[in-house]
Design an enzyme around this catalytic site. Structure first.
Site, PDB file in Angstrom:
ATOM      1  CB  SER A   1      -0.916   0.012   1.232  1.00  0.00           C
ATOM      2  OG  SER A   1      -0.143   0.092   2.421  1.00  0.00           O
ATOM      3  CE  LYS A   2      -2.584   6.037  -2.872  1.00  0.00           C
ATOM      4  NZ  LYS A   2      -3.554   7.153  -2.914  1.00  0.00           N
TER       5      LYS A   2
END
Length: 594
Positions: free
Chosen positions: A329-330
């Site tokens: 994820s980010k």
């Protein structure tokens, strides 16, 4: 009757039905990786079949047996049709890019077609800008498509938002057959059902309140204008088994599902319904997608069978994981293809690395071009375990691909970057070429070139002299070497040697070492510190020659913190060596020109 090449399966002639601007084409009967056996027991107590329209289709659901059986080899290569169907609600994630790549490689390896379909039914979040960005990233990766946006094709439109009349057509068909019924439950009623199920520790499935409503009850609600959804009638018992091409046999119990919505109360279709209709009407032969879509297969299988569509093969690819084995994820850094492009990664390296996340050809080789991947790729060698995304390895692989490019092409790219970023005043010529050859082993990304050249041009002498690592060099007589080096510079021997190039430098170094009775590390380490201001770096002779030429030519931009050899020797004259031989020297800076 004609048949599919290599399969012996009858090929139905296409019959085009005009439908509000959309052509509904009955799809070829493709072999499937599983088949379904329905056993709906219809309520015939009234002496006639209640099959739905205009009522709700009173079907008494006793049992549904859904079994999986591999129906032989995949369809002939000429019939392979795969799709990548991104949602234009953000950037193209590396996981999505890998899914697209596997679809592309499978299609190309089988002589089939790679199709792009935009799943933009989320009207609130979908944007044209996002769609364009996704398509741009796919093109940058070199994953061209035969059908889809900007290309067209015989199975369009290729945006779900343009296919609503098709979904309504098939929803109406399911209503008429009794596989779907109208549900007039309010949101409050549905929430209450969930709460009761939670208290009873049961799955939060719909209880089927409107599943057996009479025609009169349905008509009464319709006359009042009560909003309704369309729910698919799911058997209360039974099991679904599929033979996934990557994961093997996978099964679900139907009693965990409940009747699910295919059309919302606002008339918009639900994801699983759209996907099934689209894949079937586009004659998709293989659905290769992320494993997070595996649970959707149960709903889609029921819809396939209810509409009489032949089902494709399914292959669910594992997730891409972060180093901590959580979903990437980010918070783990860059995750989109666009970000890596902006960071200077090559499309060849991205494709190569993504292919190795869950696939390998069985050899030790890790370097592949896109063309080589097409030749080597097989779905059987895709691993069902999660793959770790390692940025360090991606950088390394980018370096391999960068250095595999024609030298002239790389020099041109880097030279233009050095000039545009204000490091050099020229983008080509001797200084650019020599700097590239000297620094290329430290450049894994094009963007690295700025850092390594700036580092080469810098002269952090004071910072080096005050470092702990340099203490042994100072104690080994660095001040004496400095005095002798200044004398060689003032006497013109050093500059004369540099004018002769590499051979002149080598002769001078050998002579200088003899005069000091030094050689090897005891000679080269103090010379590196005094001439470059650093303890480590690329070949010292080539470095000093480049610094000399850069100072003479004016190739270094004025805003860069660069000291010519003259300026470096002026700085050496001012050093008080006794201050660096104390236990705690005062930190100073030598970034400016004296």
């Amino acid at each position: 009757m004609a048949s599919l090449a290599g399969t012996g399966t009858p090929l139905l002639r296409a019959r085009v039905i005009p439908l509000q601007g959309i052509a509904v084409v009955p799809i070829p009967m493709l072999r499937s990786s599983f088949y379904l056996l329905y056993n709906y027991n219809k309520d015939i107590s009234s002496g006639k079949k209640n099959c739905g329209y205009p009522g709700n289709g009173r079907l008494t659901r006793r049992c549904l047996s859904i079994s999986a059986a591999h129906a032989g080899s995949p369809p002939g290569d000429s019939q392979v049709r795969v799709r990548f169907a991104p949602s234009p609600t953000g950037n193209l994630h590396v996981g999505g890019a890998r899914t697209a790549l596997f679809n592309y490689l499978f299609a190309r390896s089988k002589g089939g077609k790679f199709i792009i379909r935009i799943e933009d039914t989320d009207l609130d979040r979908s944007t044209k800008e996002s769609e364009e960005a996704v398509l741009r990233d796919l093109s940058w990766l070199g994953l061209g498509w035969e059908e889809g946006p900007g290309v067209g094709g015989n199975y369009g439109p290729y945006r779900q938002s343009e296919r609503n009349s098709l979904y309504k057509h098939y929803a109406e068909k399911l209503l008429q057959s009794g596989h779907v019924y109208r549900c007039f439950c309010s949101n409050e009623e549905l929430e209450k059902m969930k709460e009761i199920a939670k208290l009873k520790q049961l799955p939060p499935v719909y209880t089927g309140k409107w599943a057996n409503a009479t025609d009169e009850e349905v008509q009464e609600e319709l006359s009042k204008g009560t909003p309704y959804t369309c729910r698919f009638r799911v058997p209360k018992e039974g099991k679904l088994k599929i033979n996934d091409l990557i994961r093997g046999e996978v099964s679900w119990n139907l009693d965990t599902l409940g009747d699910f919505v295919i059309m919302r109360s606002n008339g918009q279709p639900v994801y699983n319904f759209c996907v099934t209709v689209d894949d079937a009407s586009m004659a998709i032969s293989h659905v290769i997608r992320a494993e997070e879509h595996l649970p959707n297969t149960l709903r889609q299988a029921l819809i396939y069978k209810a509409l009489g569509f032949s089902m494709p093969y399914f292959a669910h690819v594992s997730l891409i994981l972060a180093p901590d084995r959580s979903k990437l994820s980010k918070r783990h850094g860059a995750t989109s293809v666009g970000q890596f492009r902006e960071m200077g990664y090559l499309p060849q390296a991205m494709v190569n690395y993504l292919a190795l996340l869950g696939w390998g050809d069985g050899s030790e080789n890790e370097f592949f071009t896109l063309e080589q991947l097409v030749q080597k790729f097989t779905i059987e060698r895709v691993n069902k375990s999660g793959a770790i995304f390692d940025v360090t390895k991606l950088r390394w692989m980018n370096g391999l691909h960068l250095r595999s490019l024609p030298t002239g092409e790389v020099i041109k790219l880097i030279g233009e970057r050095w000039k545009s970023n204000g490091i050099l005043t020229e983008s080509e010529g001797l200084i650019v070429e020599e700097a590239f050859h000297l620094l290329k082993d430290g450049i894994d990304l094009i963007t690295d070139s700025d850092k390594v050249l700036s580092s080469l041009l810098s002269y952090p002498l004071y910072a080096t002299l005050t470092s702990a690592e340099c203490k042994s060099v100072i104690d080994d007589g660095l001040p004496d070497v400095a005095a002798s080096l200044l004398a060689a510079f003032d006497g013109g021997e050093l500059l004369g040697a540099l004018e002769e190039g590499q051979s002149g430098w080598q002769k001078w170094v050998k002579s200088f070492g003899k005069s000091l009775k030094r050689k090897g590390k005891s000679l080269f380490m103090p010379l590196r510190v005094l001439l470059t201001g650093k303890l480590h770096g690329p070949d010292m002779g080539s470095t000093v020659l480049l610094l000399y030429k850069a100072g003479k030519s004016g190739a270094v931009a004025s805003q860069v913190e660069f000291l010519t050899l003259d300026q470096r020797f002026n700085l050496l004259r001012e050093i008080e060596w006794t201050s660096f031989q104390r236990d705690q020297p005062v930190l100073q800076s030598a970034t400016g020109v004296p």
